[in-house]
Design a protein around this motif. Structure first.
Motif, PDB file in Angstrom:
ATOM      1  N   SER A   1     -21.124  23.701 -36.926  1.00 57.85           N
ATOM      2  CA  SER A   1     -22.339  23.387 -37.682  1.00 57.85           C
ATOM      3  C   SER A   1     -22.823  24.656 -38.373  1.00 57.85           C
ATOM      4  O   SER A   1     -22.651  25.766 -37.866  1.00 57.85           O
ATOM      5  CB  SER A   1     -23.426  22.834 -36.765  1.00 57.85           C
ATOM      6  OG  SER A   1     -23.982  23.872 -35.989  1.00 57.85           O
ATOM      7  N   ALA A   2     -23.410  24.498 -39.527  1.00 59.01           N
ATOM      8  CA  ALA A   2     -23.882  25.643 -40.302  1.00 59.01           C
ATOM      9  C   ALA A   2     -24.875  26.471 -39.498  1.00 59.01           C
ATOM     10  O   ALA A   2     -24.849  27.701 -39.524  1.00 59.01           O
ATOM     11  CB  ALA A   2     -24.503  25.171 -41.615  1.00 59.01           C
ATOM     12  N   LEU A   3     -25.732  25.806 -38.743  1.00 56.08           N
ATOM     13  CA  LEU A   3     -26.739  26.504 -37.950  1.00 56.08           C
ATOM     14  C   LEU A   3     -26.099  27.346 -36.853  1.00 56.08           C
ATOM     15  O   LEU A   3     -26.447  28.517 -36.686  1.00 56.08           O
ATOM     16  CB  LEU A   3     -27.734  25.516 -37.345  1.00 56.08           C
ATOM     17  CG  LEU A   3     -28.818  26.136 -36.462  1.00 56.08           C
ATOM     18  CD1 LEU A   3     -29.677  27.117 -37.268  1.00 56.08           C
ATOM     19  CD2 LEU A   3     -29.677  25.047 -35.838  1.00 56.08           C
ATOM     20  N   SER A   4     -25.140  26.777 -36.121  1.00 57.72           N
ATOM     21  CA  SER A   4     -24.520  27.539 -35.029  1.00 57.72           C
ATOM     22  C   SER A   4     -23.727  28.731 -35.565  1.00 57.72           C
ATOM     23  O   SER A   4     -23.723  29.803 -34.961  1.00 57.72           O
ATOM     24  CB  SER A   4     -23.645  26.642 -34.160  1.00 57.72           C
ATOM     25  OG  SER A   4     -22.578  26.110 -34.885  1.00 57.72           O
TER      26      SER A   4
ATOM     27  N   TYR B   1     -24.400  30.363 -38.374  1.00 62.72           N
ATOM     28  CA  TYR B   1     -25.416  31.318 -38.830  1.00 62.72           C
ATOM     29  C   TYR B   1     -25.947  32.133 -37.647  1.00 62.72           C
ATOM     30  O   TYR B   1     -26.021  33.366 -37.714  1.00 62.72           O
ATOM     31  CB  TYR B   1     -26.565  30.574 -39.518  1.00 62.72           C
ATOM     32  CG  TYR B   1     -27.735  31.473 -39.867  1.00 62.72           C
ATOM     33  CD1 TYR B   1     -27.686  32.304 -40.982  1.00 62.72           C
ATOM     34  CD2 TYR B   1     -28.875  31.502 -39.067  1.00 62.72           C
ATOM     35  CE1 TYR B   1     -28.744  33.138 -41.295  1.00 62.72           C
ATOM     36  CE2 TYR B   1     -29.936  32.343 -39.374  1.00 62.72           C
ATOM     37  CZ  TYR B   1     -29.872  33.150 -40.486  1.00 62.72           C
ATOM     38  OH  TYR B   1     -30.916  33.978 -40.783  1.00 62.72           O
ATOM     39  N   ILE B   2     -26.275  31.457 -36.564  1.00 67.02           N
ATOM     40  CA  ILE B   2     -26.796  32.137 -35.361  1.00 67.02           C
ATOM     41  C   ILE B   2     -25.731  33.075 -34.791  1.00 67.02           C
ATOM     42  O   ILE B   2     -26.021  34.226 -34.449  1.00 67.02           O
ATOM     43  CB  ILE B   2     -27.264  31.111 -34.315  1.00 67.02           C
ATOM     44  CG1 ILE B   2     -28.510  30.383 -34.825  1.00 67.02           C
ATOM     45  CG2 ILE B   2     -27.542  31.781 -32.971  1.00 67.02           C
ATOM     46  CD1 ILE B   2     -28.908  29.173 -34.002  1.00 67.02           C
TER      47      ILE B   2
ATOM     48  N   GLN C   1     -14.919  27.738 -41.425  1.00 63.54           N
ATOM     49  CA  GLN C   1     -15.979  27.114 -42.204  1.00 63.54           C
ATOM     50  C   GLN C   1     -15.479  26.641 -43.563  1.00 63.54           C
ATOM     51  O   GLN C   1     -14.587  25.827 -43.620  1.00 63.54           O
ATOM     52  CB  GLN C   1     -17.188  28.047 -42.339  1.00 63.54           C
ATOM     53  CG  GLN C   1     -17.958  28.262 -41.039  1.00 63.54           C
ATOM     54  CD  GLN C   1     -18.486  26.988 -40.415  1.00 63.54           C
ATOM     55  OE1 GLN C   1     -17.836  26.430 -39.543  1.00 63.54           O
ATOM     56  NE2 GLN C   1     -19.646  26.528 -40.819  1.00 63.54           N
TER      57      GLN C   1
END
Length: 175
Positions: free
Chosen positions: A86-89, A91-92, A119
């Motif tokens: 996921s983009a959020l994971s 990014y984190i 990605q």
């Protein structure tokens, strides 16, 4: 989630490599019905709980990140590492951890011995190019196998497990 994001992209290249038999090595924690839903009516076999035997018969592999990349390398199977989260994971993770590579093979060797498609780089086109390069007629296959030899030496060479077990036994008996 990772399988749902990555497997369809992996399967998108099957028709490009008509001379090869693709097989899915199912994660032991996932039921076969999960994979059957994802692959639909295709005739790609699914193997469960027999990954090492499957790899020993493999010419190349498309592998998701994790310990599977190291296991695949130790079995001398050229591979393309595939990851899409996921983009959020992602990014984190990029904020918390600063590393050049995602696969254990490349992390240990500190170089890109195996191609990593992560990605947005994980596309059918990029996967086709990377897989073609590690097949027997590909221009990267010999280099990958040579890097695997270096990896094996870095990990202690032949008999490393026995050496570690002996050292542990000696250490524990001395106490």
């Amino acid at each position: 989630q990772e399988i749902k994001k990555v497997l369809p992209i992996m399967l998108s290249v099957v028709d490009t490599f008509k001379n090869y038999q693709f097989v899915i090595a199912a994660a032991p924690s996932m039921p076969l019905s999960f994979y059957q839903q994802l692959i639909g009516a295709t005739t790609i076999p699914i193997v469960s709980n027999n990954t090492y035997a499957l790899l020993r018969l493999s010419t190349a592999a498309l592998v998701t990140s994790g310990t599977a990349t190291l296991e695949t390398a130790l079995l001398q199977v050229p591979q393309v590492v595939c990851y899409k989260g996921s983009a959020l994971s992602v990014y984190i993770a990029k904020r918390l951890v600063k590393i050049r590579f995602i696969s254990l093979v490349n992390l240990i060797l500190a170089t890109e011995a195996v191609k990593e498609l992560i990605q947005d780089d994980l596309t059918s086109k990029n996967l086709t190019i990377a897989l073609d390069a590690i097949l027997p007629s590909g221009n990267k296959r010999i280099t990958v196998l040579q890097q695997y030899d270096i990896l094996r030496e870095k990990l202690g060479g032949k008999g490393a497990s026995d050496k570690v077990a002996g050292l542990m036994y000696g250490y524990l008996m001395a106490k």
